[in-house]
Design a protein around this motif. Structure first.
Motif, PDB file in Angstrom:
ATOM      1  N   TYR A 420       2.054 -12.721   2.847  1.00 55.27           N
ATOM      2  CA  TYR A 420       1.546 -11.312   3.042  1.00 55.27           C
ATOM      3  C   TYR A 420       2.393 -10.587   1.905  1.00 55.27           C
ATOM      4  N   ARG A 421       1.729 -10.179   1.468  1.00 54.18           N
ATOM      5  CA  ARG A 421       2.536  -9.424  -0.246  1.00 54.18           C
ATOM      6  C   ARG A 421       2.328  -8.323  -0.084  1.00 54.18           C
ATOM      7  N   VAL A 422       1.625  -6.780   0.575  1.00 51.03           N
ATOM      8  CA  VAL A 422       1.813  -4.961   1.036  1.00 51.03           C
ATOM      9  C   VAL A 422       0.589  -4.889   1.429  1.00 51.03           C
ATOM     10  N   SER A 423       1.486  -4.077   2.692  1.00 49.88           N
ATOM     11  CA  SER A 423       0.056  -2.846   3.011  1.00 49.88           C
ATOM     12  C   SER A 423      -0.016  -1.317   2.410  1.00 49.88           C
ATOM     13  N   VAL A 424      -0.514  -1.034   2.118  1.00 48.49           N
ATOM     14  CA  VAL A 424      -1.097  -0.153   1.726  1.00 48.49           C
ATOM     15  C   VAL A 424      -2.303   0.635   2.625  1.00 48.49           C
ATOM     16  N   SER A 425      -1.588   2.742   2.458  1.00 53.01           N
ATOM     17  CA  SER A 425      -2.147   3.116   3.315  1.00 53.01           C
ATOM     18  C   SER A 425      -3.562   3.826   2.692  1.00 53.01           C
ATOM     19  N   ILE A 426      -4.717   3.644   3.995  1.00 53.16           N
ATOM     20  CA  ILE A 426      -5.969   4.312   2.718  1.00 53.16           C
ATOM     21  C   ILE A 426      -6.351   5.470   3.541  1.00 53.16           C
ATOM     22  N   ASP A 427      -5.542   6.172   4.230  1.00 56.97           N
ATOM     23  CA  ASP A 427      -6.040   7.444   4.776  1.00 56.97           C
ATOM     24  C   ASP A 427      -5.488   8.182   3.133  1.00 56.97           C
ATOM     25  N   LYS A 428      -4.593   7.711   2.314  1.00 52.52           N
ATOM     26  CA  LYS A 428      -4.000   8.432   1.053  1.00 52.52           C
ATOM     27  C   LYS A 428      -5.357   8.801   0.360  1.00 52.52           C
ATOM     28  N   TRP A 429      -6.033   7.515   0.555  1.00 50.58           N
ATOM     29  CA  TRP A 429      -6.872   7.957  -1.125  1.00 50.58           C
ATOM     30  C   TRP A 429      -8.509   8.387  -0.179  1.00 50.58           C
ATOM     31  N   MET A 430      -8.605   8.956   1.118  1.00 50.09           N
ATOM     32  CA  MET A 430      -9.811   9.736   1.002  1.00 50.09           C
ATOM     33  C   MET A 430      -9.880  11.011   0.474  1.00 50.09           C
TER      34      MET A 430
END
Lengths: 430, 132, 429
Positions: A420-430
């Motif tokens: 596992y490397r990283v989790s990022v917010s998709i919402d931030k890119w909407m």
């Protein structure tokens, strides 16, 4: 001095780092697995690239005065070509993109201005905003904007609604074509309501070619690695000896949150259930659980034992990502694992090997021994305890990730040897 | 999908035949083309399905009482145990039904003509359990 | 009677076989792993699809007289729609995708012009029947050279690749199989055609690094969908988790020059200069360097390493060793001067206990019934005590070896894959 297999890489990389005239010498390949006598023959022999006697070449390299070229300073121009191609026919543009190493050798949607503009509507971020930077290994990273990510998303076949996910992935700077001689595999887990908004597949055929978002978002990650991270150039930024078939589309997992009684992966990582998140993994491979002992015959299948059995051929260089069909999860819950953490704990406690076996493994020798020598735990203990001590496969239970996906036609599972490397917010890119 | 809809797949709508799961993938209506946008003609990539020969159903029993019913375990996991429970049900609820439990020979995909012959000769009906 | 997970499959399959009105009842899913008491509850309870009490429904199914529909006989032809579609390029991409003709990725639209160009890649006539294919136990669909050409165009193949695509099509083997197990498929390409078409068998051999590798692999999946009617979830595809390898399938061009051993097709009886494609089916491919015995020592013992890797392979499928040339050269130095010697060693030294054998998947489902029928080696194995040691794979023929890769490192990969068939590509030129 490098082995000849890496001649192109050595020169190319030195050049990228500002040393186009670096003095290099090459030996035959490989050095691993050769006896001392065989290696002495390398020393006594010729550089297979230049043909010159190796030791003379090395001594000359250290003593012959520098030329004017060698001492130059200043900036070197690196061009990636013109910003636009054409106008030309669709066929010619397909050929152009393919021949210039901008694709995965499969048909792309030609990224016309019109298509890229449509893709840009999938986000509120400005086209010229810098999204991040990426290198496919220990190279100088390239940077890229929202617009440049859009071009690749169009090529992959993504719809504008998928764009925030592609941007989120791009923002991590993680390439899906690693340079290593080991041919790495990559995976992503998608969580949140966006899965249903985009009709991602997390039923029958979840990891296969059965839905547009799964297929194209996975593919986009590879194209990002090639075009924005300068990855995937065989012999230069890609050295994987045999390659990995999963690199075409990467392993895209939309978690089946509806059918899982467990906490979704992103919530385990601290996000709220209603947030949209993409989590990235990298490592060796993914394999099916059918080969595990206990995987088939009993009326009463014990999945905990089976998963543990599968772990025994994983390398501890990478962690585990266990992918369970909801039917498998339901069975595990009946057996008492009502949370992912309970199963992670049990698996970590019950998958062990002797310290001797651990120390014998090549990866451990290369990567853990130096850590042990620096006193870093648990490696220091694992390297110094008696040979027959039983030690776990990984430092902690959290090294075992669990996600749920699949169509419940049968209680199966697969296991990835992935970090596992990283989790990022998709919402931030909407 | 209910049976009526599924059956409409037979020779009715090409779109349904090609992708019976098309509803799972929301269909976007194609954008109406601008007049100057070029149109292309592309070939239907599908192969040729064989025609279907209808098989009429076997006549029904006038009553199940007093008859011999075969329960056939095809070899999928759990199916045999399920049928054994069904046999117990018959014994308790319809003791005048003679129930014969048989496991089909070979793995689940293999045919077993001797068993079908036996059922035709000695039985009146058969219930086969398929799937896990 | 069938579990509810397979409802659509049951109804559709019965219809395809001429019984659109077959009387079918459903139980909850699954039955596997349930205790007798839990299953008795199924028997006593309702059919989850109809809501009716199960046993009443069963008795009714056996006794309620047939309707007129159920008595019908005759032939029903099955339509696949009109022969061509006309629209803008964008709309056609969307239409093909929504109609299930693709793998959900962009295609080259199979216009008449493109298909004609593809047809020039073969001497065979466009209307010649190439073969028939079903993605499981379904009635097979048949297809012509022209229909194969459409899929080859869509995949992005060049006309020069067409004979290989035709050869694969002629085998009738689909790369999307109906099973709940999510099978993977692989092909090996041998012969001079590898260099003519510039297949990649160096760095990145199994990955996205060359057009023939990428597009020919993809064409196999598109054919399986369009020509074999495979890949329809719930109907002709039941893989619970799916398999990433299905997108492009594992395409292996053998690195014949760098290999110290004879190429795969020569072992199958072909001449070296013949062009051959060989097909495999199984579960997937895993890297070998991670197994125990991937030694820290200078002295890597690949034979032991592979043997260990196979411990989580199911013996139901074979083992396809995909060795980098450096591995093959190393193995030859260690005394395996032929592939056969290595296979003999692996067969003998990759073992399991009878207890472990019985507990692995597919043994109970597929091999125990064969044991009951007296088929070997299963009949003998099932009679042995639990602690007896038996081979992991039923026979030496379970093993195959192919050499490919760019020699940047001595890594092997191995597929839990069984060899299926080899087909002449030359025949389709």
């Amino acid at each position: 001095m490098a082995t000849r297999a890496f001649a192109d890489l050595a020169k190319s990389n030195a050049s990228k780092r500002g040393m186009p005239h670096i003095r290099a010498a090459f030996t035959p390949h490989p050095v691993w697995g050769k006896t001392a006598e065989q290696l002495r023959a390398y020393i006594d022999g010729n550089d297979p690239v230049s043909g010159k006697p190796l030791m003379k070449e090395i001594i000359d390299g250290l003593t012959v005065p520098l030329t004017a070229e060698d001492t130059k300073t200043g900036m070197m121009d690196v061009s990636v070509g013109p910003p636009v191609y054409g106008p030309d026919t669709l066929d010619n543009l397909q050929k152009h993109f393919l021949n210039n190493g901008m694709t995965d050798f499969l048909p792309v949607i030609i990224p016309t201005q019109e298509k890229v503009d449509a893709m840009l509507k999938g986000t509120s971020h400005k086209p010229d905003e810098v999204v991040g930077k990426m290198a496919a290994g220990a190279f100088a990273p390239w940077t890229y904007t929202v617009r440049q990510v859009a071009v690749n998303a169009v090529m992959a076949g993504c719809e504008p609604e998928y764009f925030p996910i592609v941007l989120a992935i791009a923002s991590t700077g993680m390439a899906a074509l690693g340079s290593s001689t080991t041919s790495f595999a990559y995976s992503m887990v998608i969580n949140g309501p966006i899965r249903d908004q985009l009709n991602m597949n997390y039923g029958i055929g979840a990891m296969g070619p059965f839905a547009q978002p799964n297929a194209t978002i996975g593919r986009a990650w590879t194209l990002l690695g090639k075009n924005l991270g300068n990855g995937g150039i065989a012999g230069d930024t890609y050295m994987g000896s045999q390659g990995n078939n999963t690199n075409y589309n990467n392993i895209v997992i939309a978690e089946n949150e509806k059918e899982s009684p467990w906490t979704p992966f992103h919530v385990q990582k601290g996000f709220k259930p209603e947030e949209n998140v993409v989590s990235l993994f990298a490592g060796e491979d993914i394999r099916q659980g059918h080969g595990a002992r206990g995987a088939g015959v009993l009326e009463n299948p014990m999945f905990d034992d089976q998963i543990s059995d599968m772990f025994r051929t994983l390398t501890s260089q990478f962690n585990a990502l266990v992918i369970c069909d909801p039917l498998t999860v339901k069975r595990l819950v009946e057996q008492g694992y009502d949370t992912k953490e309970k199963l992670m704990d049990w698996l970590w406690q019950n998958t062990k090997r002797t310290a001797k076996e651990y120390r014998d493994s090549a990866f451990v020798y290369t990567f853990h021994k130096p850590l042990a020598q620096r006193g870093i735990e648990p490696y220091a203990t694992w390297y110094n305890c008696p040979e027959d001590t039983l030690i776990p496969w990984w430092p902690k239970p959290d090294d075992i990730a669990l996600v749920v996906t699949g169509g419940q036609t049968n209680p199966f599972f697969q296991v990835g040897n992935l970090n596992y490397r990283v989790s990022v917010s998709i919402d931030k890119w909407m | 999908m209910n049976r009526r809809k599924l059956l409409s797949l037979l020779g009715m709508s090409p779109a349904l035949l090609a992708g019976s799961r098309a509803e799972a993938q929301k269909t976007r209506t194609g954008k109406s083309a601008a007049p100057e946008e070029p149109k292309y003609q592309a070939l239907n990539p599908k192969g040729t399905p064989p025609p279907v020969k209808l098989v009429p159903m076997a006549p029904r029993l006038d009553t199940i009482h007093g008859k011999t019913v075969y329960l056939v375990d095809t070899g999928f996991m759990g199916g045999g145990t399920l049928l054994q429970q069904m046999q117990a049900w018959f014994n308790q609820n319809m003791p005048d039904v003679t129930v014969v439990f048989r496991k089909k020979a070979g793995p689940y995909m293999e045919d077993d003509p001797p068993l079908w012959k036996e059922i035709k000769e000695k039985g009146n009906a058969a219930i086969m359990a398929i799937g896990h | 009677m069938i579990t509810k997970a397979f409802k659509d499959l049951a109804i559709l399959n019965a219809a395809k076989r001429g019984m659109p009105h077959e009387r079918i009842c459903f139980t909850p899913h699954p039955v596997w792993g349930k205790t007798p008491d839990e299953l008795r509850v199924y028997v006593d309870g309702p059919d989850p699809v109809s809501g009716k009490p199960l046993m009443k429904e069963i008795v009714d199914a056996l006794t309620v007289p047939l309707s007129d529909d159920e008595k019908k006989s005759g032939i029903v032809s099955v339509s696949v729609g009109p022969p061509t579609f006309t629209d803008t390029a964008d709309n056609l991409q969307e239409f093909y995708l929504n109609n299930g003709y693709t793998d959900f990725l962009p295609i080259i639209l199979p216009t008449q012009e493109k298909v004609d160009a593809m047809l020039k890649g073969t001497g065979h006539k466009p209307d010649e029947v190439v073969g028939k294919m079903a993605a499981g136990a379904y009635p097979a669909w048949s297809y012509t050279v022209r229909q194969v050409a459409a899929s080859a165009v869509m995949a992005g193949c060049r006309p020069e690749y067409f004979p290989i695509v035709l050869a694969i099509a002629s085998s009738g083997v689909a790369s999307l199989f109906s099973s709940t197990n999510s099978f993977a498929f692989a092909m090996i390409i041998n012969g001079p055609i590898r260099d003519k078409l510039e297949f990649n068998y160096g760095i990145g051999a199994l990955g996205p690094f060359a057009q023939p590798n990428a597009t020919i692999g993809r064409a196999w999946t598109l054919m399986s969908k369009n020509l074999g009617n495979g890949g329809i979830p719930g109907d002709t595809y039941l893989g619970s988790l799916g398999n990433n390898l299905n997108y492009n399938n594992v395409v292996i061009a053998e690195n014949e020059d760098a290999s110290p051993w004879p190429p795969f097709h020569v072992q199958r009886g072909f001449k070296k200069e013949e062009n051959v494609v060989s097909l495999f089916r199984g579960l997937g491919v895993v890297p070998g360097q991670v197994a125990r015995g991937s030694s820290a020592n200078e002295n890597v013992q690949f034979d032991y390493q592979m043997s260990d890797l196979f411990s989580t392979f199911t013996g139901f499928f074979g083992a396809l060793i995909i060795a980098d040339p450096l591995v093959a050269i190393r193995l030859k130095e260690q005394g395996y001067d032929t592939k056969e010697k290595l296979i003999a060693w692996l067969y003998k030294n990759t073992t399991q206990t009878v207890k472990d054998y019985k507990s692995r998947n597919y043994a109970y489902l597929f091999e125990y019934p064969q044991a009951l029928q007296g088929r070997e080696p299963f009949a003998t194995w099932y009679k042995l005590p639990d602690d007896a040691v038996i081979p992991h794979f039923p026979r030496p023929e379970s093993f195959n070896i192919v050499v490919t890769g760019g020699q940047t490192n001595a890594y092997p990969q191995a597929g839990n894959l069984s060899y299926g068939v080899s087909v002449s590509i030359d025949k389709w030129m």
